[in-house]
Motif scaffolding. Structure first.
Motif, PDB file in Angstrom:
ATOM      1  N   GLU A  96      49.934  47.163  44.039  1.00  0.00           N
ATOM      2  CA  GLU A  96      49.151  45.977  44.375  1.00  0.00           C
ATOM      3  C   GLU A  96      48.497  45.375  43.121  1.00  0.00           C
ATOM      4  OE1 GLU A  96      48.969  43.960  46.678  1.00  0.00           O
ATOM      5  OE2 GLU A  96      47.068  42.916  46.371  1.00  0.00           O
ATOM      6  N   ALA A  97      47.983  46.229  42.238  1.00  0.00           N
ATOM      7  CA  ALA A  97      47.356  45.735  41.003  1.00  0.00           C
ATOM      8  C   ALA A  97      48.392  45.011  40.135  1.00  0.00           C
ATOM      9  CB  ALA A  97      46.715  46.884  40.229  1.00  0.00           C
ATOM     10  N   CYS A  98      49.589  45.572  40.042  1.00  0.00           N
ATOM     11  CA  CYS A  98      50.657  44.959  39.237  1.00  0.00           C
ATOM     12  C   CYS A  98      51.109  43.639  39.866  1.00  0.00           C
ATOM     13  CB  CYS A  98      51.849  45.895  39.092  1.00  0.00           C
ATOM     14  SG  CYS A  98      51.527  47.314  38.040  1.00  0.00           S
ATOM     15  N   ARG A  99      51.286  43.669  41.163  1.00  0.00           N
ATOM     16  CA  ARG A  99      51.735  42.460  41.871  1.00  0.00           C
ATOM     17  C   ARG A  99      50.720  41.331  41.701  1.00  0.00           C
ATOM     18  NH1 ARG A  99      50.585  39.371  45.550  1.00  0.00           N
ATOM     19  NH2 ARG A  99      48.694  40.521  46.076  1.00  0.00           N
ATOM     20  N   GLN A 100      49.430  41.665  41.897  1.00  0.00           N
ATOM     21  CA  GLN A 100      48.372  40.656  41.781  1.00  0.00           C
ATOM     22  C   GLN A 100      48.280  40.104  40.350  1.00  0.00           C
ATOM     23  OE1 GLN A 100      45.623  39.317  44.288  1.00  0.00           O
ATOM     24  NE2 GLN A 100      46.574  38.077  42.724  1.00  0.00           N
ATOM     25  N   ASN A 101      48.364  41.007  39.379  1.00  0.00           N
ATOM     26  CA  ASN A 101      48.247  40.561  37.986  1.00  0.00           C
ATOM     27  C   ASN A 101      49.400  39.621  37.620  1.00  0.00           C
ATOM     28  OD1 ASN A 101      46.928  40.394  35.559  1.00  0.00           O
ATOM     29  ND2 ASN A 101      47.736  42.324  34.738  1.00  0.00           N
ATOM     30  N   LYS A 102      50.604  39.988  38.057  1.00  0.00           N
ATOM     31  CA  LYS A 102      51.767  39.151  37.780  1.00  0.00           C
ATOM     32  C   LYS A 102      51.628  37.785  38.461  1.00  0.00           C
ATOM     33  CE  LYS A 102      55.861  38.096  36.276  1.00  0.00           C
ATOM     34  NZ  LYS A 102      56.072  37.847  34.825  1.00  0.00           N
ATOM     35  N   GLU A 103      51.110  37.803  39.686  1.00  0.00           N
ATOM     36  CA  GLU A 103      50.916  36.534  40.403  1.00  0.00           C
ATOM     37  C   GLU A 103      49.960  35.622  39.631  1.00  0.00           C
ATOM     38  OE1 GLU A 103      50.205  36.762  44.757  1.00  0.00           O
ATOM     39  OE2 GLU A 103      48.543  35.367  44.389  1.00  0.00           O
ATOM     40  N   TRP A 104      48.855  36.182  39.129  1.00  0.00           N
ATOM     41  CA  TRP A 104      47.900  35.383  38.346  1.00  0.00           C
ATOM     42  C   TRP A 104      48.544  34.866  37.060  1.00  0.00           C
ATOM     43  CZ3 TRP A 104      43.524  39.423  39.425  1.00  0.00           C
ATOM     44  CH2 TRP A 104      42.909  39.104  40.637  1.00  0.00           C
ATOM     45  N   GLN A 105      49.353  35.701  36.444  1.00  0.00           N
ATOM     46  CA  GLN A 105      50.027  35.263  35.213  1.00  0.00           C
ATOM     47  C   GLN A 105      50.975  34.104  35.527  1.00  0.00           C
ATOM     48  OE1 GLN A 105      51.780  38.627  33.189  1.00  0.00           O
ATOM     49  NE2 GLN A 105      49.760  39.481  32.695  1.00  0.00           N
ATOM     50  N   ASN A 106      51.684  34.220  36.656  1.00  0.00           N
ATOM     51  CA  ASN A 106      52.602  33.147  37.052  1.00  0.00           C
ATOM     52  C   ASN A 106      51.870  31.839  37.331  1.00  0.00           C
ATOM     53  OD1 ASN A 106      54.835  34.766  36.841  1.00  0.00           O
ATOM     54  ND2 ASN A 106      54.950  35.245  39.042  1.00  0.00           N
ATOM     55  N   GLU A 107      50.611  31.955  37.763  1.00  0.00           N
ATOM     56  CA  GLU A 107      49.820  30.756  38.040  1.00  0.00           C
ATOM     57  C   GLU A 107      49.179  30.185  36.786  1.00  0.00           C
ATOM     58  OE1 GLU A 107      47.117  31.655  41.266  1.00  0.00           O
ATOM     59  OE2 GLU A 107      48.751  32.431  42.492  1.00  0.00           O
ATOM     60  N   GLY A 108      49.465  30.783  35.645  1.00  0.00           N
ATOM     61  CA  GLY A 108      48.972  30.248  34.385  1.00  0.00           C
ATOM     62  C   GLY A 108      47.553  30.669  34.045  1.00  0.00           C
ATOM     63  N   LEU A 109      47.052  31.712  34.687  1.00  0.00           N
ATOM     64  CA  LEU A 109      45.705  32.203  34.364  1.00  0.00           C
ATOM     65  C   LEU A 109      45.769  33.078  33.118  1.00  0.00           C
ATOM     66  CD1 LEU A 109      44.441  33.095  37.943  1.00  0.00           C
ATOM     67  CD2 LEU A 109      44.360  30.914  36.744  1.00  0.00           C
ATOM     68  N   LEU A 110      44.572  33.452  32.664  1.00  0.00           N
ATOM     69  CA  LEU A 110      44.460  34.341  31.516  1.00  0.00           C
ATOM     70  C   LEU A 110      45.341  35.590  31.700  1.00  0.00           C
ATOM     71  CD1 LEU A 110      42.372  33.725  29.294  1.00  0.00           C
ATOM     72  CD2 LEU A 110      40.857  35.368  30.378  1.00  0.00           C
ATOM     73  N   ASN A 111      46.122  35.940  30.675  1.00  0.00           N
ATOM     74  CA  ASN A 111      46.912  37.169  30.741  1.00  0.00           C
ATOM     75  C   ASN A 111      46.112  38.337  30.189  1.00  0.00           C
ATOM     76  OD1 ASN A 111      48.906  35.486  31.586  1.00  0.00           O
ATOM     77  ND2 ASN A 111      50.393  36.041  30.012  1.00  0.00           N
ATOM     78  N   ILE A 112      45.680  39.222  31.073  1.00  0.00           N
ATOM     79  CA  ILE A 112      44.910  40.385  30.640  1.00  0.00           C
ATOM     80  C   ILE A 112      45.428  41.633  31.361  1.00  0.00           C
ATOM     81  CG2 ILE A 112      42.764  39.153  30.047  1.00  0.00           C
ATOM     82  CD1 ILE A 112      41.701  39.924  32.838  1.00  0.00           C
ATOM     83  N   PRO A 113      45.240  42.795  30.737  1.00  0.00           N
ATOM     84  CA  PRO A 113      45.706  44.014  31.401  1.00  0.00           C
ATOM     85  C   PRO A 113      44.829  44.388  32.592  1.00  0.00           C
ATOM     86  CG  PRO A 113      45.200  44.422  29.068  1.00  0.00           C
ATOM     87  CD  PRO A 113      44.696  43.064  29.398  1.00  0.00           C
ATOM     88  N   VAL A 114      45.423  45.066  33.553  1.00  0.00           N
ATOM     89  CA  VAL A 114      44.680  45.617  34.678  1.00  0.00           C
ATOM     90  C   VAL A 114      44.704  47.138  34.540  1.00  0.00           C
ATOM     91  CG1 VAL A 114      46.675  45.659  36.302  1.00  0.00           C
ATOM     92  CG2 VAL A 114      44.340  45.556  37.191  1.00  0.00           C
ATOM     93  N   SER A 115      43.540  47.773  34.750  1.00  0.00           N
ATOM     94  CA  SER A 115      43.468  49.234  34.689  1.00  0.00           C
ATOM     95  C   SER A 115      43.416  49.799  36.084  1.00  0.00           C
ATOM     96  CB  SER A 115      42.189  49.703  33.990  1.00  0.00           C
ATOM     97  OG  SER A 115      42.029  49.060  32.767  1.00  0.00           O
ATOM     98  N   VAL A 116      44.130  50.903  36.301  1.00  0.00           N
ATOM     99  CA  VAL A 116      44.025  51.611  37.578  1.00  0.00           C
ATOM    100  C   VAL A 116      43.641  53.071  37.336  1.00  0.00           C
ATOM    101  CG1 VAL A 116      45.684  50.128  38.787  1.00  0.00           C
ATOM    102  CG2 VAL A 116      46.466  52.213  37.702  1.00  0.00           C
ATOM    103  N   ASN A 117      42.912  53.620  38.284  1.00  0.00           N
ATOM    104  CA  ASN A 117      42.471  55.013  38.190  1.00  0.00           C
ATOM    105  C   ASN A 117      43.541  55.945  38.730  1.00  0.00           C
ATOM    106  OD1 ASN A 117      39.451  54.871  37.417  1.00  0.00           O
ATOM    107  ND2 ASN A 117      39.695  53.310  39.009  1.00  0.00           N
ATOM    108  N   LEU A 118      43.809  57.026  37.997  1.00  0.00           N
ATOM    109  CA  LEU A 118      44.740  58.044  38.485  1.00  0.00           C
ATOM    110  C   LEU A 118      43.966  59.288  38.897  1.00  0.00           C
ATOM    111  CD1 LEU A 118      47.746  58.227  35.988  1.00  0.00           C
ATOM    112  CD2 LEU A 118      47.614  56.980  38.144  1.00  0.00           C
TER     113      LEU A 118
END
Ligand code: C2E
Ligand code: CA
Ligand code: CA
Ligand code: CA
Length: 278
Positions: A96-118
């Motif tokens: 979900e974090a990857c999908r959401q981040n990619k969606e924001w990138q596709n919309e032309g928003l700031l490209n930043i990394p997303v961190s997830v807890n393992l």
């Protein structure tokens, strides 16, 4: 008052049954929740201290429970870890974090990394690398935009951690150490593992202005991390003074209520477009 041994035992046994039942209920409910898509992610922005720009975000899971409302992770992650459900839940979080981040990138928003807890259970699960590889392929997110947060205790077995982290970093994702300073720390692992960032635990940040010992520890962590080419993120930054202090110590980034609390995706999206259009 002297309690009769038998009653004492019965009370105890009754408590245990109650706890066991509660655990079973929560596990059962979590399976249902995964199917019904009741979990959601909130995102907390991370700010560069030098520029004030948003440079990253951490995905934090919440359970939108039909009766109990929004349940924080502290109330279900331990049960998920114990039952093994964390593997499934954790995979959902990464995807979900990857999908959401990619969606924001596709919309032309700031490209930043997303961190997830393992969780440890996820980290030691042999399929993790191929799962993440599959998620990156499926979502189309460039691996440099995914960061995995592990804790110091997961590096206790340096040999094993080194093997797992090598596999993961070969995918192109980066690794950070969460809650740094609260667990087992060894210079051996810091030197030998591919770690990009240290996140200083908020217990060191809280009294940083009042307690010289905390300030000294933070300063030492920052200088050590920088000489090992690692970045440092301060967690739990709640005030302007703490932020200024950390900035004067050359800490790289901050995360905390002073910058922003964790936000629902719609609110984070607005923040990313504001910044972008500034
Ligand atoms: P964490 O990884 O250390 O995450 C930071 C926690 O600190 C978050 O709590 C966040 O809301 C809170 N926080 C942020 N800024 C401040 C601040 O300025 N002051 C204070 N007092 N707290 C602040 P949250 O969201 O309740 O998460 C708690 C823990 O649950 C996380 O701690 C993490 O260990 C775990 N967790 C959350 N999401 C996941 C997940 O997807 N997978 C796993 N395995 N664990 C997760
Ligand atoms: Ca974390
Ligand atoms: Ca943390
Ligand atoms: Ca934690």
């Amino acid at each position: 008052v002297k309690v009769n041994g038998k009653n004492d035992y019965m009370l105890h046994s009754c408590d245990m049954d109650h706890i066991a039942l509660e655990k079973l209920t929560i596990q059962h409910e979590m399976r249902r929740a995964l199917r019904n898509k009741e979990f959601i992610l909130h995102y907390q922005p991370q700010y560069a201290l030098a520029s004030g720009q948003i440079v990253g975000m951490e995905a934090l899971v919440r359970w939108r429970h039909p009766e109990r409302g929004l349940v924080p992770p502290g109330e279900f992650i331990p049960a998920a870890e114990e039952s093994g459900l964390i593997v499934q839940l954790g995979e959902w979080v990464i995807e979900e974090a990857c999908r959401q981040n990619k969606e924001w990138q596709n919309e032309g928003l700031l490209n930043i990394p997303v961190s997830v807890n393992l969780s440890l259970r996820q980290f030691t699960q042999r399929k993790l690398t191929s799962k993440i590889s599959e998620i990156l392929r499926k979502t189309g997110l460039h691996p440099r935009y995914l960061e995995l947060e592990i804790t110091e205790s997961m590096t206790m077995d340096v040999e094993r951690a080194s093997q797992y982290l090598k596999e993961l970093t070969e995918l192109g994702v980066s690794i950070s150490i969460d809650d740094f300073g609260t667990g087992y720390s060894s210079f051996h692992y810091l030197k030998n593992l591919p770690i990009a960032r240290l996140k200083i635990d908020r217990s060191f940040v809280r009294d940083i202005e009042q307690r010289s010992s905390d300030a000294a520890i933070v300063a030492a962590i920052i200088s050590m991390a920088h000489s090992l080419q690692m970045q440092v993120v301060a967690e739990g930054v709640e005030t302007k003074d703490q932020a200024h202090f950390l900035r004067s110590y050359r800490c790289d980034e901050m995360q905390g209520y002073y910058g922003s609390p964790p936000l629902p995706s719609t609110a984070l999206k607005e923040l990313l477009s504001e910044k972008f259009n500034r």
